[in-house]
Design an enzyme around this catalytic site. Sequence first.
Site, mmCIF file in Angstrom:
data_model
loop_
_atom_site.group_PDB
_atom_site.id
_atom_site.type_symbol
_atom_site.label_atom_id
_atom_site.label_comp_id
_atom_site.label_asym_id
_atom_site.label_seq_id
_atom_site.Cartn_x
_atom_site.Cartn_y
_atom_site.Cartn_z
ATOM 1 N N ALA A 207 -2.436 -14.629 33.045
ATOM 2 C CA ALA A 207 -3.075 -14.610 31.726
ATOM 3 C C ALA A 207 -2.254 -13.817 30.726
ATOM 4 O O ALA A 207 -2.778 -13.314 29.743
ATOM 5 C CB ALA A 207 -4.481 -14.023 31.832
ATOM 6 N N GLY B 264 10.745 -6.819 -21.589
ATOM 7 C CA GLY B 264 9.678 -7.796 -21.788
ATOM 8 C C GLY B 264 9.557 -8.746 -20.613
ATOM 9 O O GLY B 264 10.037 -9.876 -20.672
ATOM 10 N N THR C 55 6.265 -4.613 -27.165
ATOM 11 C CA THR C 55 5.092 -5.397 -26.776
ATOM 12 C C THR C 55 4.615 -6.311 -27.895
ATOM 13 O O THR C 55 4.909 -6.094 -29.075
ATOM 14 C CB THR C 55 3.951 -4.462 -26.358
ATOM 15 O OG1 THR C 55 3.697 -3.545 -27.428
ATOM 16 C CG2 THR C 55 4.308 -3.686 -25.103
ATOM 17 N N CYS D 176 0.818 -1.218 0.000
ATOM 18 C CA CYS D 176 0.000 0.000 0.000
ATOM 19 C C CYS D 176 0.851 1.268 0.000
ATOM 20 O O CYS D 176 2.009 1.266 0.417
ATOM 21 C CB CYS D 176 -0.924 0.007 1.209
ATOM 22 S SG CYS D 176 -1.945 -1.474 1.351
ATOM 23 N N ARG E 78 -7.617 -14.174 37.013
ATOM 24 C CA ARG E 78 -8.567 -13.440 37.857
ATOM 25 C C ARG E 78 -9.732 -12.851 37.072
ATOM 26 O O ARG E 78 -10.831 -12.699 37.596
ATOM 27 C CB ARG E 78 -7.841 -12.308 38.589
ATOM 28 C CG ARG E 78 -6.875 -12.774 39.662
ATOM 29 C CD ARG E 78 -6.349 -11.587 40.447
ATOM 30 N NE ARG E 78 -5.553 -12.008 41.607
ATOM 31 C CZ ARG E 78 -4.241 -11.972 41.639
ATOM 32 N NH1 ARG E 78 -3.562 -11.544 40.587
ATOM 33 N NH2 ARG E 78 -3.582 -12.368 42.729
ATOM 34 N N GLY F 153 21.398 -13.339 25.709
ATOM 35 C CA GLY F 153 20.097 -13.343 25.043
ATOM 36 C C GLY F 153 18.950 -12.891 25.919
ATOM 37 O O GLY F 153 17.850 -12.650 25.422
ATOM 38 N N THR G 1 6.791 -6.008 24.931
ATOM 39 C CA THR G 1 7.117 -7.077 24.001
ATOM 40 C C THR G 1 8.586 -6.990 23.611
ATOM 41 O O THR G 1 9.247 -5.962 23.838
ATOM 42 C CB THR G 1 6.274 -6.969 22.712
ATOM 43 O OG1 THR G 1 6.529 -5.694 22.114
ATOM 44 C CG2 THR G 1 4.786 -7.080 23.016
ATOM 45 N N GLY H 131 4.489 -7.299 -19.847
ATOM 46 C CA GLY H 131 4.525 -7.969 -18.555
ATOM 47 C C GLY H 131 5.159 -9.336 -18.613
ATOM 48 O O GLY H 131 5.673 -9.779 -19.648
ATOM 49 N N CYS I 12 6.304 0.063 -32.410
ATOM 50 C CA CYS I 12 5.026 0.302 -31.736
ATOM 51 C C CYS I 12 3.923 -0.478 -32.472
ATOM 52 O O CYS I 12 3.693 -0.263 -33.662
ATOM 53 C CB CYS I 12 4.701 1.790 -31.727
ATOM 54 S SG CYS I 12 3.182 2.182 -30.834
#
Length: 1025
Positions: free
Chosen positions: A340, A794, A737, A82, A364, A224, A488, A767, A671
Site C-alpha cells: 500500500a 505607471g 497617477t 504569505c 494488510r 538516475g 521520498t 497600478g 500630484c
Amino acid sequence: MAGVLSRDAPDIESILALNPRVQAHATLRSTAAKKLDKKHWKRNTDKNCFTCEKLESNFDDIKHTTLGERGALREAVRCLKCADAPCQKSCPTSLDIKSFITSIANKNYYGAAKLIFSDNPLGLTCGMVCPTSDLCVGGCNLHAAEEGPINIGGLQQFATEVFKAMNIPQIRNPSLPPPEHMPEAYSAKIALFGAGPASISCASFLARLGYSNITIFEKQEYVGGLSTSEIPQFRLPYDVVNFEIELMKDLGVKIICGKSLSTDEMTLSSLKENGYRAAFIGIGLPEPKKDHIFQGLTQVQGFYTSKDFLPLVAKSSKTGMCACHSPLPSIRGAVIVLGAGDTAFDCATSALRCGALRVFIVFRKGFVNIRAVPEEMELAKEEKCEFLPFLSPRKVIVKDGKIVAMQFVRTEQDETGNWVEDEEQTVRLKADVVISAFGSVLEDPKVKEALSPIKFNRWGLPEVNPETMQTSEPWVFAGGDVVGMANTTVESVNDGKQASWYIHKHIQAQYGTSVPSQPTMPLFYTPVDLVDISVEMAGLRFPNPFGLASATPATSTPMIRRAFEAGWGFALTKTFSLDKDIVTNVSPRIIRGTTSGPLYGPGQSSFLNIELISEKTAAYWCHSVTELKADFPDNILIASIMCSYNKSDWMELSKMAEASGADALELNLSCPHGMGERGMGLACGQDPELVRNICRWVRQAVRVPFFAKLTPNVTDIVSIARAAKEGGADGVTATNTVSGLMGLKADGTPWPAVGIGRRTTYGGVSGTAIRPIALRAVTAIARALPGFPILATGGIDSAESGLQFLHSGASVLQVCSAIQNQDFTVIEDYCTGLKALLYLKSIEELADWDGQSPPIISHQKGKPVPRVAELMGQKLPSFGPYLEQRKKIIAASKIRQKDQNTACSPLQRKHFNSQKPIPAIKDVIGKSLQYLGTFGEMSIMEQVVALIDEEMCINCGKCYMTCNDSGYQAIQFDPETHLPTVSDTCTGCTLCLSVCPIMDCIRMVSRATPYQPKRGLPLAVKPVC
C-alpha cells in the site's frame, strides 16, 4: 421583410440559433431526456461506467498537477505569497516557494527555475513526483479559503520544464576563481556511490562550492537510480532525469557506470588507499523484501517483485535509458499487487500499461493506513484498480507451472491497537500475475562488507548523524533510502544537500581551513546571470533600471535602506516640501481598485490614493539622503521636491536637496489631489508656461540633473515635456497617477470616506490598470523628443512590463503598486527576468519564443493531445461520446506504435549558445517606436482572419457569442459537438481571440482572399430622410 435592413438575414438567424437570449419563462424537459443530455455533455467519468480504459503501451503524462502556461499563470496569481510562508517550512529542501511562484506570476520562468534549482538540483523531478499534499501544499494558508490550496508541484514542474526547453547550461559561481586557481582543498578526491537523487544532489552542491574532482560510481549501465528504474515514465519521463544529470555534469562531475560498491570491486578501504578524502553512500536499498511464501517462484510462473517488474517496464518505455530495446513484460488477465505504498501503486498502474485486464491492490491494513500519497491512490482509483484492504497473504496457488490464485486471511485491529490475523476468515482471489511491493532492504553481504568499518543500526542500515549525515567513519557520509530516514525523492535530495555541506566542512578541516558554522549553500548559476543590466542616463550610472517611485515604498529612509539592501538600483524619496508647506494626511486614504473585480489579496490591478506628499520635514529627508549616499554610493538616490509657483521656494528647496548629496532631483508637478488646492503639484504641472519657468528656476539653482514629474491628466503631455526640456530639465518622469473616483457603495457613500461626513475627493489611480496610459505617454514623448531621458512609472510590475517601457523609450523604471501588492524582494525577480529576456534574444533557436514563453503546442490541461483529426480524419471534442471515441482511437494508436520502438543511445543534451550579441539596456531603449504611427500609415490590404485549434478548444462558445453580439456573426457553433467554425465573413477584428479563455487556441492568420467590407448598401445608394 427580406428588405428590412435592421433585421438579421435568414443565414444569420441560423448562425444565431444557439446565441443566448433573455429567458421569458421557466424551462421544462423530462428527467429521461435530461439523463440523455447529461450523458452527451459529460466530461468527467460516468459513475455508472465500470469498464477500464485501454491503457496498454500508453505512457503519456497522467498527473493531475501538470499545468500549461495559462493554468500556471492563473494558479500563480492566486498564491498569497504569505509573510512567513508555511509552505516553505514544509518543504524538505527549503525551497523559496512564494518567490518562485511570484516569478511565475510575472512570466519570469527563468527566475523561478533559478530559485528552484538553487535549493533543489532535482527541482523538475520533485515538481513531478513530490507528495506535495503531505508537504508544502499541506501547509498552504489557502486551505482556509473556499478555493483551496495552491498546486505548488504543478507550478514547480511548469517553470523548470520551460527552463529545460531553454537549453541553457549550469555554470560555476561567477564569484569563484577558475578551478586551477582554487585552494588545494578544492581538488580533493570525492567519491559518491549510486547515481540516484541523493548523490546527484550532493555532487551538485559540492561542485557549486568549487570542488573539481568529484566522481559518482554507479553499478548499473544507466543513471538516475529509482527515478529512472522504478518511477514510471507516465509520472517521471527519462529525459527529465537525464536533464538534471546533465546540469550536474555541466559543473564537471564525472559518472562511471558499471562500478559497484562491493568486495568484488570497490570498498571504502580501497577508496582510502586511492587518496579519496570523502565518500558519500547513496546506493538506496537494492534488494526487495520478499515473503517466505514466494520462495521458488519466478517471472515464468507469473511472480515479480517491484524490483523486478518496474525496471523491466522502464527499460521498455523510457526512451534513451539504455541502448538496448526490450519489450514490455507480457501481463495478461488479473494482477494482484501486494502493498500500500507509492511503489505498489506504481506497479498497479504500470501493469495496466503492460496489458493487464484487472488489477487488485491488496494490503494488510485499512484505507486510513495507506502509506501512499493521496495523488497516487486517486490515479489508481481513476484507472479502475480495485482496492482490497484487511488481507494478509497466506499461499500462492500454482497450477501447471503458472500462478492461478492467491489465498489470504483477514486482518483486524484489536482494542489495544495491535493488528491480528484471523486464520478462520480466508479469501481466495484468482490471479495470473502477482507483484510483491513490500519494500526494500540492504542485505547483500558483499556490499555490507565493502562498507566496513562503518557501524550499522538495528535495521541493518548505516548509522548516521541526522544533522550531518556523517557515519561512524568521519570521512564517510550517507543519505537517501540507504539511511532509512528519507521516504521520498525530495527527502533524498535534501540528504545529499545536507551531506554536501558537512563533506565540505570535513575536507576544509583536513586542510586547516574553517568554514562558517551556519551553512551558506551556493546558488544555481547560468550565463543568464552574467548579463549586465546597468544603464546610464543623464550622466548617472544605474546598477539596474528598477527603482522605488516617490510613493508609499519610500515613506521613510529606513525603507529605502532596506530596498537598496534587497537590490533596487535607485530610489526617489517621498516628495517633501519646505516646512511652511508641511502637510497632514487624512485616513483612510489608500484603497484597492475596482478594476480587479472580486479579486482580493495581492495582485490588485489598481489602487486609489488620496495621500498627500510626505509628512516628514525637509531636514529629515536631507539628513537621511546624506546617510544613505555614504552607505550606498553606487545606488542612485533622487530627491523628490514640491513647491508652489514661487521662484524663491523652488530655488531654496532644490539647493537644500542638492547639498544633501542627492544624485538628482525630481520636481513633483503632478500630484493629482490635495496639493493642487494649495497651488502645488497638478496646479503647476498642467500649464506648459509654469512648467518651463519652474524648470528654469531650478536649473539656475543646481548643477545636479533634475527631472520633471508629469501628469497624465492633460490633453497633450508632449507639450508639457517639451516645456520641461526648454526649461533645462534633464528629463521627465512619465507619468504620475491618473485622477479618478474609484467607486460608490450601494447607499451612495464613497470609498474611501473620511470622518462622520463620509467625505472624499478625486484620488490618484495607480497600478497595471493605468499602464496603457503610461505607455502612451512614454512613447509620445520619446517620439517627439528623441534622446530626451524618460523615467517611466505607471503599472510596472515585472521584467516583462519593464521591458515594454524600455522598448517605448524609457531609460529607467519606477515601481510603487507592485511593491504594495508584495514587498521589496520582487526586485530579484525583476532583475533575473530582465537578464533572461535580454539573454534569450541572443539565441537563434529561441527566435519563435515570446519573451520567456515558448510556442504553445496543442494541449488539454497542460498535456499534449494527439491530433485525432490526423489519426482518423475527423474532428472530435473532448466530452461525452466523442471523448470515448477519442480514447479508443488513441488506445489503438498506442498499441500500433508499441512495436515501432527502436533501440537508441542515451540522450545527449544540446546547449543553446548565444549566436548574436546579448543586447544591453541601451540597445533596447525605444525599439518599439518604429512601429508606432498614424492610422493612415497602416495597410488595409494585409488583413487577417481567426483560426481555431479544435484540439485545444474547450467548447465554451465565448468566441461565438462575442462575434454575434459585438461583431460580425462570422462564427458558427455546432449544436452537437460545440465546435466553433470561422466563416469567410470573418473581418479579423480579433474580439474572439480577446475573450477566448485558452491561450493560443485562436490565432490570427493572413487572409487568403481580398477583404471586401460589407457596406450595408452600395456606396451609390443615397440615404432616405
